[in-house]
Design a protein around this motif. Structure first.
Motif, mmCIF file in Angstrom:
data_model
loop_
_atom_site.group_PDB
_atom_site.id
_atom_site.type_symbol
_atom_site.label_atom_id
_atom_site.label_comp_id
_atom_site.label_asym_id
_atom_site.label_seq_id
_atom_site.Cartn_x
_atom_site.Cartn_y
_atom_site.Cartn_z
ATOM 1 N N ARG A 33 -3.496 -5.019 -7.688
ATOM 2 C CA ARG A 33 -3.593 -6.475 -7.563
ATOM 3 C C ARG A 33 -2.518 -7.176 -8.405
ATOM 4 N NH1 ARG A 33 -7.887 -8.469 -4.929
ATOM 5 N NH2 ARG A 33 -9.535 -7.014 -4.328
ATOM 6 N N ALA A 34 -2.280 -6.657 -9.600
ATOM 7 C CA ALA A 34 -1.254 -7.251 -10.474
ATOM 8 C C ALA A 34 0.136 -7.084 -9.863
ATOM 9 C CB ALA A 34 -1.315 -6.618 -11.865
ATOM 10 N N ARG A 35 0.392 -5.938 -9.247
ATOM 11 C CA ARG A 35 1.704 -5.721 -8.614
ATOM 12 C C ARG A 35 1.897 -6.662 -7.428
ATOM 13 N NH1 ARG A 35 4.725 -1.105 -9.553
ATOM 14 N NH2 ARG A 35 5.133 -0.812 -7.327
ATOM 15 N N TYR A 36 0.852 -6.865 -6.629
ATOM 16 C CA TYR A 36 0.941 -7.832 -5.527
ATOM 17 C C TYR A 36 1.257 -9.222 -6.087
ATOM 18 C CZ TYR A 36 -0.401 -11.102 -1.897
ATOM 19 O OH TYR A 36 -0.404 -12.156 -1.001
ATOM 20 N N THR A 37 0.522 -9.610 -7.128
ATOM 21 C CA THR A 37 0.737 -10.919 -7.746
ATOM 22 C C THR A 37 2.155 -11.022 -8.293
ATOM 23 O OG1 THR A 37 -1.613 -11.158 -8.234
ATOM 24 C CG2 THR A 37 -0.101 -12.498 -9.535
ATOM 25 N N ALA A 38 2.682 -9.939 -8.846
ATOM 26 C CA ALA A 38 4.068 -9.934 -9.339
ATOM 27 C C ALA A 38 5.043 -10.201 -8.191
ATOM 28 C CB ALA A 38 4.382 -8.602 -10.020
ATOM 29 N N TYR A 39 4.791 -9.630 -7.023
ATOM 30 C CA TYR A 39 5.657 -9.921 -5.875
ATOM 31 C C TYR A 39 5.585 -11.398 -5.511
ATOM 32 C CZ TYR A 39 7.328 -5.290 -4.571
ATOM 33 O OH TYR A 39 7.989 -4.087 -4.545
ATOM 34 N N THR A 40 4.394 -12.000 -5.569
ATOM 35 C CA THR A 40 4.267 -13.420 -5.212
ATOM 36 C C THR A 40 5.018 -14.305 -6.204
ATOM 37 O OG1 THR A 40 2.222 -13.926 -6.444
ATOM 38 C CG2 THR A 40 1.975 -13.013 -4.208
ATOM 39 N N ARG A 41 5.239 -13.802 -7.410
ATOM 40 C CA ARG A 41 5.919 -14.559 -8.459
ATOM 41 C C ARG A 41 7.365 -14.076 -8.676
ATOM 42 N NH1 ARG A 41 2.016 -17.127 -11.645
ATOM 43 N NH2 ARG A 41 3.222 -16.914 -13.563
ATOM 44 N N THR A 42 7.825 -13.156 -7.844
ATOM 45 C CA THR A 42 9.155 -12.551 -7.941
ATOM 46 C C THR A 42 9.395 -11.970 -9.343
ATOM 47 O OG1 THR A 42 9.864 -14.276 -6.396
ATOM 48 C CG2 THR A 42 11.566 -12.834 -7.215
ATOM 49 N N ASP A 43 8.376 -11.308 -9.868
ATOM 50 C CA ASP A 43 8.461 -10.686 -11.194
ATOM 51 C C ASP A 43 8.812 -9.205 -11.017
ATOM 52 O OD1 ASP A 43 8.186 -9.742 -13.763
ATOM 53 O OD2 ASP A 43 6.221 -10.663 -14.115
ATOM 54 N N ILE A 44 10.072 -8.942 -10.688
ATOM 55 C CA ILE A 44 10.519 -7.583 -10.400
ATOM 56 C C ILE A 44 10.519 -6.725 -11.664
ATOM 57 C CG2 ILE A 44 12.382 -6.180 -9.397
ATOM 58 C CD1 ILE A 44 10.778 -8.107 -7.442
ATOM 59 N N ASP A 45 10.697 -7.348 -12.827
ATOM 60 C CA ASP A 45 10.615 -6.587 -14.076
ATOM 61 C C ASP A 45 9.237 -5.943 -14.222
ATOM 62 O OD1 ASP A 45 13.220 -7.184 -14.777
ATOM 63 O OD2 ASP A 45 12.658 -8.890 -16.041
ATOM 64 N N PHE A 46 8.177 -6.697 -13.893
ATOM 65 C CA PHE A 46 6.834 -6.118 -13.977
ATOM 66 C C PHE A 46 6.683 -4.981 -12.964
ATOM 67 C CE2 PHE A 46 2.457 -5.581 -12.704
ATOM 68 C CZ PHE A 46 1.841 -5.403 -13.935
ATOM 69 N N ILE A 47 7.198 -5.188 -11.761
ATOM 70 C CA ILE A 47 7.102 -4.138 -10.737
ATOM 71 C C ILE A 47 7.749 -2.855 -11.267
ATOM 72 C CG2 ILE A 47 7.841 -3.428 -8.417
ATOM 73 C CD1 ILE A 47 5.663 -5.574 -8.390
ATOM 74 N N MET A 48 8.915 -2.957 -11.840
ATOM 75 C CA MET A 48 9.603 -1.771 -12.356
ATOM 76 C C MET A 48 8.872 -1.177 -13.560
ATOM 77 S SD MET A 48 11.913 -1.039 -10.293
ATOM 78 C CE MET A 48 12.624 0.300 -11.239
ATOM 79 N N ASN A 49 8.408 -2.026 -14.477
ATOM 80 C CA ASN A 49 7.713 -1.532 -15.666
ATOM 81 C C ASN A 49 6.367 -0.903 -15.348
ATOM 82 O OD1 ASN A 49 9.814 -2.296 -17.348
ATOM 83 N ND2 ASN A 49 8.939 -4.314 -17.722
ATOM 84 N N SER A 50 5.764 -1.276 -14.223
ATOM 85 C CA SER A 50 4.471 -0.713 -13.829
ATOM 86 C C SER A 50 4.633 0.461 -12.862
ATOM 87 C CB SER A 50 3.579 -1.792 -13.215
ATOM 88 O OG SER A 50 4.137 -2.290 -12.017
ATOM 89 N N THR A 51 5.875 0.912 -12.690
ATOM 90 C CA THR A 51 6.171 2.091 -11.875
ATOM 91 C C THR A 51 6.385 3.275 -12.807
ATOM 92 O OG1 THR A 51 7.221 0.735 -10.166
ATOM 93 C CG2 THR A 51 7.799 3.071 -10.194
ATOM 94 N N HIS A 52 5.797 4.406 -12.485
ATOM 95 C CA HIS A 52 5.953 5.605 -13.306
ATOM 96 C C HIS A 52 7.442 5.930 -13.443
ATOM 97 C CE1 HIS A 52 5.703 9.799 -14.550
ATOM 98 N NE2 HIS A 52 4.484 9.503 -14.986
ATOM 99 N N PRO A 53 7.901 6.307 -14.646
ATOM 100 C CA PRO A 53 9.330 6.576 -14.845
ATOM 101 C C PRO A 53 9.923 7.581 -13.845
ATOM 102 C CG PRO A 53 8.209 6.536 -16.958
ATOM 103 C CD PRO A 53 7.144 6.429 -15.900
ATOM 104 N N ASP A 54 9.144 8.583 -13.433
ATOM 105 C CA ASP A 54 9.647 9.582 -12.483
ATOM 106 C C ASP A 54 9.904 8.988 -11.097
ATOM 107 O OD1 ASP A 54 9.435 11.426 -14.497
ATOM 108 O OD2 ASP A 54 7.600 12.352 -13.722
#
Length: 171
Positions: A33-54
């Protein structure tokens, strides 16, 4: 302001603290849900930070940013959650994100995998690991383009060759 994730909660009581880093995501669904909300806010930094490093090397940041900026985000449907709770180390979330792009309704249907990650302070959060898109694109089939010009087989060809249509482009 109601949270864009569709929880019916206020943004400050739902995805806001997760996006700001004030609190970790307590479940795989909360992270979805937070990642979807990040897309609605164009918060790509959050999308990347919430993605596993691998999984970050496979990410196309420019494409994510363009999608986030050009979509009119409509709503999120969480269809199914498998594990991803307090005692779990992995979880799956099946969802459909509905959006308009270019005046056309689209949806992105995916099953996303999440893993629990231990933080330096001893707490944990959830990270996106991978996703299996089931559909991504227009929600309806495009209507066919109907040519309103009726050309008979013996009419002059529309390409301007001077030949009859049946002997040229209609062959």
């Amino acid at each position: 302001m109601t949270c864009p994730c569709g929880s019916s909660l206020d943004f400050t009581a739902c995805c806001g603290p997760i996006l700001s880093g004030e609190q970790p995501a307590p479940s795989a669904e909360a992270m979805m849900r937070a990642r979807y909300t990040a897309y609605t806010r164009t918060d790509i930094d959050f999308i990347m930070n919430s993605t596993h490093p691998d999984a970050r090397d496979d990410s196309d940041i420019d494409a994510m940013r363009a999608w986030a900026e050009n979509a009119e985000w409509l709503n999120l449907e969480v269809l199914q959650v498998e594990a991803g709770g307090e005692g779990d180390s992995r979880g799956l979330v099946e969802f459909i994100a509905h959006y308009n792009m270019g005046g056309i309704k689209h949806h992105h249907h995916e099953v996303s995998g999440f893993v629990r990650d231990q933080l330096a302070d001893g707490s944990s959060t959830w990270l996106f690991r991978d996703g299996k898109p089931l559909h991504s694109g227009p929600s309806e089939k495009p209507k066919p383009i109907v040519n309103e010009v009726k050309i008979g087989r013996n009419d002059p060809c529309i390409c301007g060759s001077g030949k009859k249509f049946k002997k040229c482009c209609g062959a």
